[in-house]
Scaffold this motif. Structure first.
Motif, PDB file in Angstrom:
ATOM      1  N   THR A 139      -1.008   3.164   6.133  1.00  0.00           N
ATOM      2  CA  THR A 139      -1.198   1.849   6.746  1.00  0.00           C
ATOM      3  C   THR A 139      -2.642   1.399   6.605  1.00  0.00           C
ATOM      4  O   THR A 139      -3.569   2.178   6.838  1.00  0.00           O
ATOM      5  N   VAL A 140      -2.822   0.144   6.229  1.00  0.00           N
ATOM      6  CA  VAL A 140      -4.126  -0.510   6.285  1.00  0.00           C
ATOM      7  C   VAL A 140      -3.952  -1.716   7.191  1.00  0.00           C
ATOM      8  O   VAL A 140      -3.139  -2.600   6.906  1.00  0.00           O
ATOM      9  N   GLY A 141      -4.694  -1.741   8.302  1.00  0.00           N
ATOM     10  CA  GLY A 141      -4.450  -2.780   9.289  1.00  0.00           C
ATOM     11  C   GLY A 141      -5.715  -3.357   9.897  1.00  0.00           C
ATOM     12  O   GLY A 141      -6.786  -2.728   9.863  1.00  0.00           O
ATOM     13  N   LYS A 142      -5.590  -4.541  10.460  1.00  0.00           N
ATOM     14  CA  LYS A 142      -6.705  -5.215  11.123  1.00  0.00           C
ATOM     15  C   LYS A 142      -6.810  -4.768  12.579  1.00  0.00           C
ATOM     16  O   LYS A 142      -5.845  -4.295  13.170  1.00  0.00           O
ATOM     17  N   ASN A 143      -7.998  -4.936  13.128  1.00  0.00           N
ATOM     18  CA  ASN A 143      -8.236  -4.717  14.550  1.00  0.00           C
ATOM     19  C   ASN A 143      -9.079  -5.878  15.053  1.00  0.00           C
ATOM     20  O   ASN A 143     -10.205  -6.084  14.590  1.00  0.00           O
ATOM     21  N   HIS A 144      -8.510  -6.672  15.965  1.00  0.00           N
ATOM     22  CA  HIS A 144      -9.176  -7.878  16.458  1.00  0.00           C
ATOM     23  C   HIS A 144      -9.577  -8.795  15.303  1.00  0.00           C
ATOM     24  O   HIS A 144     -10.664  -9.387  15.298  1.00  0.00           O
ATOM     25  N   GLY A 145      -8.694  -8.887  14.319  1.00  0.00           N
ATOM     26  CA  GLY A 145      -8.905  -9.788  13.197  1.00  0.00           C
ATOM     27  C   GLY A 145      -9.809  -9.268  12.099  1.00  0.00           C
ATOM     28  O   GLY A 145     -10.030  -9.959  11.097  1.00  0.00           O
ATOM     29  N   VAL A 146     -10.346  -8.064  12.265  1.00  0.00           N
ATOM     30  CA  VAL A 146     -11.248  -7.490  11.259  1.00  0.00           C
ATOM     31  C   VAL A 146     -10.481  -6.495  10.395  1.00  0.00           C
ATOM     32  O   VAL A 146      -9.818  -5.593  10.911  1.00  0.00           O
ATOM     33  N   ALA A 147     -10.592  -6.662   9.084  1.00  0.00           N
ATOM     34  CA  ALA A 147      -9.843  -5.824   8.149  1.00  0.00           C
ATOM     35  C   ALA A 147     -10.753  -4.828   7.451  1.00  0.00           C
ATOM     36  O   ALA A 147     -11.946  -5.096   7.246  1.00  0.00           O
ATOM     37  N   PRO A 148     -10.235  -3.680   7.047  1.00  0.00           N
ATOM     38  CA  PRO A 148     -11.039  -2.677   6.347  1.00  0.00           C
ATOM     39  C   PRO A 148     -11.437  -3.108   4.939  1.00  0.00           C
ATOM     40  O   PRO A 148     -10.858  -4.038   4.362  1.00  0.00           O
ATOM     41  N   VAL A 149     -12.404  -2.381   4.401  1.00  0.00           N
ATOM     42  CA  VAL A 149     -12.830  -2.525   3.014  1.00  0.00           C
ATOM     43  C   VAL A 149     -12.668  -1.171   2.338  1.00  0.00           C
ATOM     44  O   VAL A 149     -13.261  -0.181   2.776  1.00  0.00           O
ATOM     45  N   LEU A 150     -11.855  -1.122   1.292  1.00  0.00           N
ATOM     46  CA  LEU A 150     -11.599   0.116   0.564  1.00  0.00           C
ATOM     47  C   LEU A 150     -12.263   0.035  -0.797  1.00  0.00           C
ATOM     48  O   LEU A 150     -12.002  -0.894  -1.579  1.00  0.00           O
ATOM     49  N   GLY A 151     -13.156   0.976  -1.083  1.00  0.00           N
ATOM     50  CA  GLY A 151     -13.820   1.004  -2.376  1.00  0.00           C
ATOM     51  C   GLY A 151     -12.909   1.486  -3.484  1.00  0.00           C
ATOM     52  O   GLY A 151     -11.729   1.791  -3.270  1.00  0.00           O
ATOM     53  N   ASP A 152     -13.455   1.580  -4.687  1.00  0.00           N
ATOM     54  CA  ASP A 152     -12.669   2.038  -5.829  1.00  0.00           C
ATOM     55  C   ASP A 152     -12.278   3.507  -5.653  1.00  0.00           C
ATOM     56  O   ASP A 152     -13.053   4.319  -5.141  1.00  0.00           O
ATOM     57  N   GLY A 153     -11.070   3.827  -6.085  1.00  0.00           N
ATOM     58  CA  GLY A 153     -10.653   5.218  -6.140  1.00  0.00           C
ATOM     59  C   GLY A 153     -10.302   5.850  -4.818  1.00  0.00           C
ATOM     60  O   GLY A 153     -10.358   7.067  -4.674  1.00  0.00           O
ATOM     61  N   VAL A 154      -9.901   5.047  -3.851  1.00  0.00           N
ATOM     62  CA  VAL A 154      -9.492   5.581  -2.546  1.00  0.00           C
ATOM     63  C   VAL A 154      -8.069   6.130  -2.641  1.00  0.00           C
ATOM     64  O   VAL A 154      -7.206   5.528  -3.283  1.00  0.00           O
ATOM     65  N   ILE A 155      -7.833   7.265  -1.997  1.00  0.00           N
ATOM     66  CA  ILE A 155      -6.492   7.851  -1.920  1.00  0.00           C
ATOM     67  C   ILE A 155      -6.083   7.934  -0.460  1.00  0.00           C
ATOM     68  O   ILE A 155      -6.801   8.513   0.356  1.00  0.00           O
ATOM     69  N   LEU A 156      -4.933   7.352  -0.139  1.00  0.00           N
ATOM     70  CA  LEU A 156      -4.356   7.448   1.205  1.00  0.00           C
ATOM     71  C   LEU A 156      -3.115   8.329   1.113  1.00  0.00           C
ATOM     72  O   LEU A 156      -2.066   7.896   0.619  1.00  0.00           O
ATOM     73  N   TYR A 157      -3.241   9.550   1.566  1.00  0.00           N
ATOM     74  CA  TYR A 157      -2.122  10.480   1.557  1.00  0.00           C
ATOM     75  C   TYR A 157      -1.114  10.111   2.653  1.00  0.00           C
ATOM     76  O   TYR A 157      -1.367   9.205   3.459  1.00  0.00           O
ATOM     77  N   PRO A 158       0.053  10.777   2.726  1.00  0.00           N
ATOM     78  CA  PRO A 158       1.100  10.373   3.671  1.00  0.00           C
ATOM     79  C   PRO A 158       0.612  10.326   5.125  1.00  0.00           C
ATOM     80  O   PRO A 158      -0.198  11.132   5.563  1.00  0.00           O
ATOM     81  N   ASN A 159       1.142   9.308   5.834  1.00  0.00           N
ATOM     82  CA  ASN A 159       0.914   9.174   7.280  1.00  0.00           C
ATOM     83  C   ASN A 159      -0.556   8.957   7.637  1.00  0.00           C
ATOM     84  O   ASN A 159      -1.020   9.407   8.687  1.00  0.00           O
ATOM     85  N   THR A 160      -1.272   8.266   6.775  1.00  0.00           N
ATOM     86  CA  THR A 160      -2.663   7.937   7.065  1.00  0.00           C
ATOM     87  C   THR A 160      -2.770   6.494   7.531  1.00  0.00           C
ATOM     88  O   THR A 160      -1.879   5.677   7.300  1.00  0.00           O
TER      89      THR A 160
END
Length: 215
Positions: A139-160
């Motif tokens: 999951t990539v989600g906002k908090n109070h309208g602010v969203a994350p920034v993911l750089g190049d080559g990010v890996i999100l394994y299961p249930n992250t």
């Protein structure tokens, strides 16, 4: 690019029949799909050719991850060009229904990224770098309208989860079950869950990203 077990006309018909089955509202979408089909195929071709474990220049509509990417790229292409928003919405819902992914057509996704298993993936309108890897229930989600920034080559394994005011440096590998909430990672690192919700950062043992992509 080879279209496995079909051709362009067959893929177009297949997609039209899927949309008619799930959205029987009588809307004739074939002309609009035909207009943008080549854009969608060109974008998924570029993505497939960048993924190491996939055969280059070959697209299989029965390959779940490849079809997930194709439906997103197609819907996003239509939206970017000012096309039929109702068709974009149908393609978004079709992807959600078939593949269990919540990936809205307005989100700017990388030109090359990899989905291991699409079920349960939920992506907000955040910033996504190239060579992203996603696994089930990430999951990539906002908090109070602010969203994350993911750089190049990010890996999100299961249930992250990556939530809120978080910036993941390039080649941050988020281990299974880890939540990054309003936190940053330096990049070139494995990220583990520490005590009391903190993060443990460790250097990678090898260039794991090259296992996924033709860099």
């Amino acid at each position: 690019m080879e279209l496995k077990a079909t051709d362009r006309s067959g893929l177009l018909t297949y997609l039209c029949r899927q949309l008619e089955a799930f959205f029987p509202d009588g809307q004739d979408v074939r002309g609009e799909l035909d207009r943008y089909l080549d854009q969608g195929l060109a974008r998924v071709r570029h993505c497939i050719n960048g993924v190491r474990i996939w055969r280059p220049e070959s697209f299989d509509y029965l390959h779940s991850s490849q079809y997930t990417l194709f439906l997103y790229y197609l819907a996003n292409s239509i939206w970017r060009d000012g096309g039929d928003l109702r068709l974009c919405t149908k393609l978004f819902y079709l992807n959600k229904t078939l593949n269990g992914i919540d990936l809205f057509y307005e989100i700017a996704m990388p030109k090359v990224f990899f989905i291991g298993h699409s079920v349960g993936i939920v992506l907000a309108k955040a910033t996504y770098g190239e060579y992203l890897v996603l696994y089930q229930n990430s999951t990539v989600g906002k908090n109070h309208g602010v969203a994350p920034v993911l750089g190049d080559g990010v890996i999100l394994y299961p249930n992250t989860a990556v939530i809120g005011r978080s910036t993941l440096g390039p080649r941050s590998y988020i281990s299974q079950g880890v939540s990054v909430i309003n936190s940053d990672t330096p990049g070139d690192c494995y990220v583990y869950q520490g005590e009391a919700g903190g993060l443990v950062i460790k250097p990678p043992k090898h260039d794991i990203l090259s296992d996924f992509f033709r860099l």
